[in-house]
Every structure is written in C-alpha cells, then in structure tokens.
Design an enzyme around this catalytic site. Structure first.
Site, short mmCIF file in Angstrom:
data_model
loop_
_atom_site.label_atom_id
_atom_site.label_comp_id
_atom_site.label_asym_id
_atom_site.label_seq_id
_atom_site.Cartn_x
_atom_site.Cartn_y
_atom_site.Cartn_z
N LYS A 57 -47.85 54.25 -47.18
CA LYS A 57 -46.74 53.44 -46.69
C LYS A 57 -46.03 52.81 -47.88
CE LYS A 57 -45.81 49.80 -43.23
NZ LYS A 57 -46.43 48.89 -42.24
N SER A 77 -44.73 49.41 -37.52
CA SER A 77 -43.82 49.70 -38.60
C SER A 77 -44.25 50.83 -39.51
CB SER A 77 -43.61 48.44 -39.44
OG SER A 77 -44.83 48.07 -40.08
N SER A 104 -49.05 47.43 -36.53
CA SER A 104 -48.28 48.49 -37.20
C SER A 104 -49.07 49.71 -37.65
CB SER A 104 -47.55 47.91 -38.40
OG SER A 104 -46.39 47.25 -37.96
N1 GLN Z 1 -44.23 45.15 -34.67
C1 GLN Z 1 -44.76 43.92 -35.19
C2 GLN Z 1 -43.66 43.15 -35.89
O1 GLN Z 1 -42.58 43.58 -35.83
C3 GLN Z 1 -45.92 44.20 -36.09
C4 GLN Z 1 -45.52 44.63 -37.43
C5 GLN Z 1 -46.67 44.94 -38.32
O2 GLN Z 1 -47.81 45.02 -37.89
N2 GLN Z 1 -46.36 45.06 -39.60
O3 GLN Z 1 -43.87 42.13 -36.45
#
Ligand code: GLN
Length: 477
Positions: free
Chosen positions: A80, A155, A179
């Site tokens: 990532k 994400s 994410s």
């Molecule tokens: N979708 C969640 C957010 O937008 C989690 C994001 C993540 O785990 N980095 O904050």
C-alpha cells in the site's frame, strides 16, 4: 483473468528455496500479469519492475550459493502506498506528497525483504487511507477484479485488487477502521487486522495513530499466517509495539475449532446486513458447528455506537497527524507571498475533498468548547465498547459477523453521500477502537455473484485461535 498460474506465497517460497523455480521467473510472470491487467484494474500507483528483477536475481544467487533466502523467498509483494519505501516514491495517493521519496523503509518492508520477499510496487488507496472504495485517490479509482464496474473497497483497495487479480500473492494494507478487512471481503481474498501493537507502525504514514495497524492480503489463510509471522514482533522504533515476542500463528493453523465457544455478534449481524450476506454468515456458522465449535448469539451492546465514535476519534487524530503537510517538509509546495499564505495554498490544492472534510471534522471535534461534547464523549464511548467486549470474552473464544454489510457496490454509487460511504465500515470499526484482532475470510458469493467475507474477531493477541477458525472456514468451502 491472468496468465500467472495461481501459486500461493508458501508454494513459491518452497519452490524457490529448492531451486525448482527461480525467483526471477516468478517475478517476471507477475510483472507480465500486471502489464496485461493493470491498465484496466489500476491496482498500482507505481510498478518497480527493474528493482524487483534485480532483487529476484539476488535471491536466486543466494539459493545458488547454498544460502537460505528466508521464508518469503522470491514472493512478490504489493505494498500500500502509505508504507515508506527507501528510494521509491510514497504518495498516499495524494497530490500533497507528489515528488516525496522516503529516506527509509517501513519496519514491515525491512522484515519482508529480509525474509526474501520481492517488492513489485506500490498500490492505489483512498487518499491518506480515508475512504471505503479507493475512489478518493488523487490518481483515479481502482476497479474490482471480480467485476470492473464495481469498487474494490477501501482504503487498501489497490492491494486487495492486486492479490485478487493475481498480480502478487501478497499485499500489505493498513486498517484504521476496516481498510484491510472490507476490501478483502469485496475482492474475495483473506485480509487480517492484527492486534494493535503486534505489527510495527514504524514507516507507516499515520492516519489515526491509536487505530492504525498493518496487515496482509493473501489468497489463502496459510499465506496470511506466514506473512503475519514475518512482519509481527517487537520494534523499539514504534512506542506502541508490544514488547514480548508472540507465538507463531502458522504452527497451530490446523488445530481445528473443536470445543471452541464462538459467538455470533448480534449488533453487527442484523439490521442493515443484506440478506445474501446474512445467508453466507449462517452457512459459515454451520461449518464451524459441524467442525465441533459451540456457537451461540453474543451481544456487545455498545458496538452500535462504534461508527459514531470512530468518525470523531479518527478525524481528530488525522487533523493533528496531517498538520505536518505544510509545504515545507514534504512533497508539494505552492508558493505565495507569505509563509502562512504558502501553507494555505499548498494544503488547499494538495488535499482532496474527503481529506479536507476529515481535517475540518477533527479540528471541530477537538476545539475548545466542543472537545467535551465530541472528542471527549467519543473517548468515553470507546471505553464502553472496550468494557462490553471484555465481558463477552468471558463467555466466548471468538466472535463472527459479516465483514461488510453488502457485496462490492458500483463505482460512483456512494461518492456523493459520505454517510452512505461511512456505513460500509459499520462491522469493522469496533475492533479498531478496542485494538483487538480480526480478519476477513472469503465465504462464497452473494446474489450478484460477488464475493462475501466473514469476519472473525478475537481478543487481543488471539491471532492463533482466530487463524484456526479461518482455516476451518476455508477448508469447508
Ligand atoms: N473507511 C474508513 C475511513 O474512511 C476506514 C479507513 C481505514 O481503515 N484506513 O476512515
């Protein structure tokens, strides 16, 4: 979908170490698959073909001279793009980091390289890991390899898609509110959020420091166990790293679930969960029961407030963590006649809409006069959730729920409605607030033929038991 024969990470390492396959041929195959498929999927922000080939040749030279290159020998890994890589751009899919090249490797990158893995590239993500669909990337969305009209989740959607498409057998992501687990579920791969502190966050670009954890994406449970065993363990450079070495997860993978007490987490498995997703969870519960687990309904009442608490705490921490992007130290600078003007111009043009929304929400929640009502209250709710889980762990060894309330949704469906997007995280955020371990295991498909993930939750440092249940589910399919 891909020309690469689907070898698992464990199989690749065995084949490379024995000399049956060269690391170079493995890496070349995956680079070809990326070249053929990624223009459409867009899992990668950067493909490091030359470095990957050079590293593969080093692994092959080690094997030829009788040295052991390590448990990940020749295994292609997709990182990532919020994991720092020395000499290789790290963008967090944001314009504000354009041109920034880290001077050091993240701890997980060091550990994987030392174990013989080969980094093939950096994957697309929601900007600064804020999002659930990878549509908040400054470089355009990633498509779900199972259906190109759908999102891969987020994400860490690029890493999930890279593994699902066969571009790499291993991806690394970060999980602040889901994410890793949510995109794993939507792309039909295994994704693990380890216990907070089990994997060093050194070199992970911070989103919400009390919630962030790094973990693997793989196609099999055994591969995730193998990767976790390489990347976990104490690191003095992360003050929240757990000091004591942990038991290896891979050693007990086949111990089964006979006699384990497994709870179906009521608050995360009822309202709002699509019927086809709920049906797959019931099938998973049946498989665990047939394997000898004792299953009953479990309740964590405060979990229903998880999403509300998360969307105050995570933006609050983000507003502080992202203050460092000021046009002076990293990446982008937009000049202006004064320094504050330069800071504002840089941040205004460097950050995307969702990141700006989070910074404003977080700054508001932390500001004098509102702190007690928002941030302070959210921290109290966090404690309630921790306490409720503590009592449920007196009765259960593991819990299960859906990972995501729905299968992968169409690109563009939720971009105009932040609340609808945030709802994607309802099943995953509670565990980030408590620091516990959780993972998503693919468990068949929904009405639309798209993957469904089952989430397994374990108490802190419960990874060995969690992986046993994951292995049982995988074998039952
Ligand atoms: N979708 C969640 C957010 O937008 C989690 C994001 C993540 O785990 N980095 O904050």
């Amino acid at each position: 979908m891909t020309a690469v024969e689907p070898m698992t990470a464990v199989e690749i390492a065995v084949a490379v170490k024995s000399g049956r396959r060269s690391a170079r041929s493995v890496v070349d195959e995956h680079l070809s698959a990326i070249q053929a498929g990624d223009p459409e999927v867009h899992a990668f922000n950067l493909v490091a073909a030359a470095q990957a080939r050079a590293r593969a040749d080093e692994i092959d030279a080690a094997v030829a001279s009788g040295r052991d290159p390590g448990p990940m020998a020749g295994v292609p890994v997709a990182l990532k793009d919020n994991l720092c890589t020395r000499g290789m751009a790290t963008t967090c899919s944001s314009r504000i980091l354009e041109g920034w090249v880290p001077p050091y490797d993240a701890a997980v990158v060091e550990r994987l390289r030392d174990a013989g893995a080969v980094v093939v590239g950096k994957t697309n993500m929601d900007e600064f890991a804020m999002g659930s669909s990878t549509e908040n990337s400054a470089f355009g969305p990633t498509r779900n390899p199972c259906d190109h009209s759908r999102v891969p989740g987020g994400s860490s959607g690029g890493s999930a898609a890279a593994v699902a498409a066969g571009f790499a057998p291993v991806g690394l992501g970060s999980d602040t509110g889901g994410s890793i687990r949510q995109p794993a579920a939507l792309c039909g791969v295994v994704g693990v959020k380890p216990t907070y502190g089990l994997v060093s966050r050194y070199g992970l670009v911070a989103f919400a420091s009390s919630l962030d954890q790094i973990g693997p994406f793989t196609t099999t449970v055994a591969d995730s166990a193998a990767v976790l065993d390489v990347i976990s363990g104490p690191d003095g450079r992360d003050s929240t790293s757990i000091g004591a070495p942990q038991p290896r997860v891979a050693d007990t993978l086949d111990d089964g679930v006979e006699g384990l007490r497994i709870g179906v987490l009521a608050e995360l498995s009822g309202d709002g969960v699509a019927p086809d997703v709920a049906a797959r969870l019931r099938a998973a519960v049946g498989a665990l029961e047939s394997a000898g687990a004792r299953v009953a309904e479990a309740s964590v009442p405060a979990a229903v407030y998880g999403l509300s608490a998360y969307y105050l705490i995570a933006p609050a921490e983000a507003s502080s963590n992202l203050a460092r992007y000021d046009g002076v130290r990293y990446g982008l600078r937009v000049d202006a006649s004064s320094t504050p003007g330069m800071n504002t111009a840089t941040r205004s043009s460097g950050f995307g809409d969702e990141v700006k929304r989070r910074i404003m929400l977080g700054t508001y929640a932390l500001s004098a006069g509102y702190y007690d009502a928002y941030y302070g209250k959210a921290q109290k709710v966090r404690t309630l959730i921790v306490n409720d889980f503590a009592s449920v762990w007196e009765q259960f060894d593991l819990l299960v729920s859906p990972t995501s309330p729905t299968t992968a949704f169409p690109l563009g469906e939720r971009t105009a409605d932040p609340l609808a997007m945030y709802m994607s995280d309802v099943c995953t955020v509670p565990v980030n607030l408590t620091g516990q371990a959780a993972m998503s295991v693919p468990y068949g498909v929904g009405h639309d033929g798209l993957p469904v993930g089952v989430q397994i939750l374990a108490p802190a440092l419960g990874e060995p038991v969690m992986f046993r249940a994951a292995a049982v589910l995988e074998a039952s399919l």
